[in-house]
Write an enzyme that holds these catalytic residues in place. Structure first.
Site, PDB file in Angstrom:
ATOM      1  N   ARG A  70      32.825 -31.971  14.955  1.00  0.00           N
ATOM      2  CA  ARG A  70      31.855 -31.638  15.478  1.00  0.00           C
ATOM      3  C   ARG A  70      30.609 -32.676  15.627  1.00  0.00           C
ATOM      4  O   ARG A  70      29.557 -32.314  16.286  1.00  0.00           O
ATOM      5  CB  ARG A  70      31.312 -30.195  14.551  1.00  0.00           C
ATOM      6  CG  ARG A  70      30.224 -29.355  15.361  1.00  0.00           C
ATOM      7  CD  ARG A  70      29.600 -28.390  14.510  1.00  0.00           C
ATOM      8  NE  ARG A  70      29.108 -28.512  13.646  1.00  0.00           N
ATOM      9  CZ  ARG A  70      28.810 -28.354  12.113  1.00  0.00           C
ATOM     10  NH1 ARG A  70      29.996 -27.565  11.840  1.00  0.00           N
ATOM     11  NH2 ARG A  70      28.306 -28.718  11.125  1.00  0.00           N
ATOM     12  N   TYR A 122      13.971 -28.674  37.126  1.00  0.00           N
ATOM     13  CA  TYR A 122      15.180 -27.647  37.169  1.00  0.00           C
ATOM     14  C   TYR A 122      14.707 -26.357  36.395  1.00  0.00           C
ATOM     15  O   TYR A 122      14.366 -26.458  35.346  1.00  0.00           O
ATOM     16  CB  TYR A 122      16.388 -28.393  36.310  1.00  0.00           C
ATOM     17  CG  TYR A 122      17.564 -27.208  36.118  1.00  0.00           C
ATOM     18  CD1 TYR A 122      18.264 -26.629  37.133  1.00  0.00           C
ATOM     19  CD2 TYR A 122      18.106 -27.078  34.818  1.00  0.00           C
ATOM     20  CE1 TYR A 122      19.032 -26.095  37.254  1.00  0.00           C
ATOM     21  CE2 TYR A 122      19.127 -26.096  34.677  1.00  0.00           C
ATOM     22  CZ  TYR A 122      19.626 -25.565  35.690  1.00  0.00           C
ATOM     23  OH  TYR A 122      20.812 -24.578  35.574  1.00  0.00           O
ATOM     24  N   ASP A 195      14.816 -36.646  33.356  1.00  0.00           N
ATOM     25  CA  ASP A 195      15.927 -36.082  33.725  1.00  0.00           C
ATOM     26  C   ASP A 195      16.181 -36.831  35.034  1.00  0.00           C
ATOM     27  O   ASP A 195      15.605 -36.687  36.064  1.00  0.00           O
ATOM     28  CB  ASP A 195      15.691 -34.479  33.966  1.00  0.00           C
ATOM     29  CG  ASP A 195      16.913 -33.699  34.819  1.00  0.00           C
ATOM     30  OD1 ASP A 195      17.925 -34.519  35.089  1.00  0.00           O
ATOM     31  OD2 ASP A 195      16.904 -32.565  34.625  1.00  0.00           O
ATOM     32  N   LYS A 220      27.137 -32.929  37.235  1.00  0.00           N
ATOM     33  CA  LYS A 220      26.672 -33.305  38.446  1.00  0.00           C
ATOM     34  C   LYS A 220      27.379 -34.549  38.897  1.00  0.00           C
ATOM     35  O   LYS A 220      28.803 -34.588  39.030  1.00  0.00           O
ATOM     36  CB  LYS A 220      25.030 -33.271  38.858  1.00  0.00           C
ATOM     37  CG  LYS A 220      24.379 -32.183  37.921  1.00  0.00           C
ATOM     38  CD  LYS A 220      24.852 -30.689  38.814  1.00  0.00           C
ATOM     39  CE  LYS A 220      23.919 -29.510  38.176  1.00  0.00           C
ATOM     40  NZ  LYS A 220      24.478 -28.252  37.875  1.00  0.00           N
TER      41      LYS A 220
HETATM   42  N1  PLP Z   1      18.940 -31.115  35.320  1.00  0.00           N
HETATM   43  C1  PLP Z   1      18.933 -30.790  36.510  1.00  0.00           C
HETATM   44  C2  PLP Z   1      18.422 -31.630  37.582  1.00  0.00           C
HETATM   45  C3  PLP Z   1      19.941 -29.764  37.108  1.00  0.00           C
HETATM   46  O1  PLP Z   1      20.412 -29.667  38.061  1.00  0.00           O
HETATM   47  C4  PLP Z   1      20.816 -28.966  36.050  1.00  0.00           C
HETATM   48  C5  PLP Z   1      21.676 -28.075  36.585  1.00  0.00           C
HETATM   49  O2  PLP Z   1      21.800 -27.768  37.717  1.00  0.00           O
HETATM   50  C6  PLP Z   1      20.465 -29.204  34.723  1.00  0.00           C
HETATM   51  C7  PLP Z   1      19.630 -30.181  34.327  1.00  0.00           C
HETATM   52  C8  PLP Z   1      21.333 -28.538  33.802  1.00  0.00           C
HETATM   53  O3  PLP Z   1      22.532 -28.789  33.567  1.00  0.00           O
HETATM   54  P1  PLP Z   1      23.757 -28.079  33.385  1.00  0.00           P
HETATM   55  O4  PLP Z   1      24.024 -27.100  34.350  1.00  0.00           O
HETATM   56  O5  PLP Z   1      24.721 -28.989  32.999  1.00  0.00           O
HETATM   57  O6  PLP Z   1      23.596 -27.385  31.940  1.00  0.00           O
END
Ligand code: PLP
Length: 402
Positions: A70, A122, A195, A220
């Site tokens: 873990r 997001y 991000d 992604k």
């Molecule tokens: N950040 C961005 C820019 C995203 O597009 C996403 C998901 O679409 C996330 C974070 C969250 O990622 P996850 O879906 O892998 O949890």
């Protein structure tokens, strides 16, 4: 940036010949996932380690450095080392999702801490943050992060602990000047978290611009094949804060599965050619759609007319990303009708995969979203650009007349 293989060695794996002084481009490194060769079998691809626990030594120690899975797993090592190298960071951690990676950064804060975050980001993370902040006692200011004066006005020296940005930001792709945001955050005594899911280490390297933490939804572009959910953090420094993030992952157990870690590493090998292709295609589509009779506006950082173009040009190299949005003439009804008529594009959420996706984003984000109702979000994959354009063209025309 050129890389020396020797810089990347870790004790339990070997990375090519450490005796030479040769340097390699990031794309070469990614293609070979750091040139790892299994020291025993000479396999060029790593195994998947399934063990959940590790044997203790007779002297009661753990000389392998592993206790329980873990905390970590040897299958993570190569993916984490590759990502840390590509981002120019000290360390990386893979997580069970982008959300678990991002939320770890906020869970590391204490009640009463102040956070600055973007209005456009997001959406699920913004929603979580707004709710979590209320329960946890975090003080959050949501700002127009494409305006550095708005970030500067929001920080509270001494009490702001984290400035969070996303650039280019979902789903309007507004751009934040990372170096300026880092400067503002650091002057206030805060960390800057970025991000960089859409930027990818191919196009943007936030740590070189002053960021402290880079976050990816590795679901992604890093993975690139829409077949895992994964997240990652990269730390500029292996310091106390970084160890806190590592502890949060281990305590909560938001680790990546072994198979997913292996698939992530496999995906990262083709990151550079996939992203380069997507960028070229997205740029062409953005330019061609700009003069399309059914399109009111194209949102893409690569267009000179786009508000964030200058900032994007300053901090992105090799392209402006594979994501763009179009605002459809005829409003929400025409946008949804157009999305319904694509034949090659796939109507699905998510982004960064080899298959191109189209999404009416406001429907997904729901009430309160800053996303315009006439907006279609496009994730450009690696299909032929002309096929993608022709399919959109017919869908927009038929959608408008529906
Ligand atoms: N950040 C961005 C820019 C995203 O597009 C996403 C998901 O679409 C996330 C974070 C969250 O990622 P996850 O879906 O892998 O949890």
């Amino acid at each position: 940036m050129r890389y020396k293989i020797t810089r990347l060695c870790k004790k339990h794996v070997s990375y090519g010949n450490p005796m030479t002084n040769k340097t390699f481009a990031a794309s070469s490194l990614a293609a070979q996932a750091m040139g790892w060769i299994d020291p025993v079998t000479k396999a060029v691809v790593p195994p998947i380690h399934m063990a959940s626990t590790y044997q203790r030594d007779e002297d009661n120690g753990y000389s392998s450095g592993r206790i329980y899975a873990r905390s970590d797993n040897p299958t993570f090592d190569q993916a984490e080392a590759t990502l840390a190298a590509l981002e120019g960071g000290a360390k990386a951690l893979v997580f069970s999702s982008g959300m678990s990676a991002a939320t770890a950064c906020f869970l590391a804060l204490a009640p009463g801490d102040h956070v600055v975050a973007p209005k456009v980001m997001y959406w699920s993370l913004r929603n979580w943050l707004a709710g979590f902040a209320q329960h946890w006692g975090l003080l959050v200011d949501f700002v127009d992060a494409d305006r550095t004066d708005a970030i500067a006005a929001a920080v509270k020296p001494g009490s702001t602990k984290l400035v969070w940005i996303e650039t280019p930001a979902n789903p309007t792709w507004c751009v934040t000047d990372i170096a300026a945001a880092a400067d503002i955050a650091h002057r206030a005594g805060a960390l800057l978290g970025v991000d960089s899911t859409v930027g990818t280490p191919v196009l943007t390297r936030p740590i070189e611009l002053g960021a402290d933490i880079v976050m990816h939804s590795a679901t992604k572009y890093l993975n690139g094949h829409s077949d895992i959910i994964a997240g990652a953090l990269v730390g500029a420094h292996d310091d106390e804060h970084w160890q806190k993030l590592r502890t949060i992952r281990a305590q909560i157990g938001t680790i990546l599965g072994q198979t997913e870690a292996w698939l992530l590493l496999r995906g990262m090998r083709t990151l550079f050619p996939r992203v380069a292709w997507a960028c070229r295609s997205a740029q062409t589509l953005a330019e061609r759609l700009s003069s399309h009779p059914m399109v009111a506006e194209v949102l893409y950082p690569g267009l000179p007319s786009f508000a964030g173009h200058a900032a994007a040009k300053k901090q992105m190299t090799g392209g402006f990303g594979g994501m763009l949005s179009v605002r459809v003439k005829g409003g929400e009804r025409a946008a949804i009708a157009s999305a319904a008529r694509v034949e090659l594009w796939k109507r699905a959420t998510s982004l960064g995969g080899v298959e191109s996706l189209i999404e009416h984003r406001a429907s997904v984000e729901g009430p309160g979203t800053p996303c315009p109702p006439d907006l279609l979000r496009l994730s450009v994959g690696v299909e032929e650009t002309s096929d993608l354009f022709d399919d959109l063209d017919q869908a927009l025309r038929r959608g408008h007349n529906a």
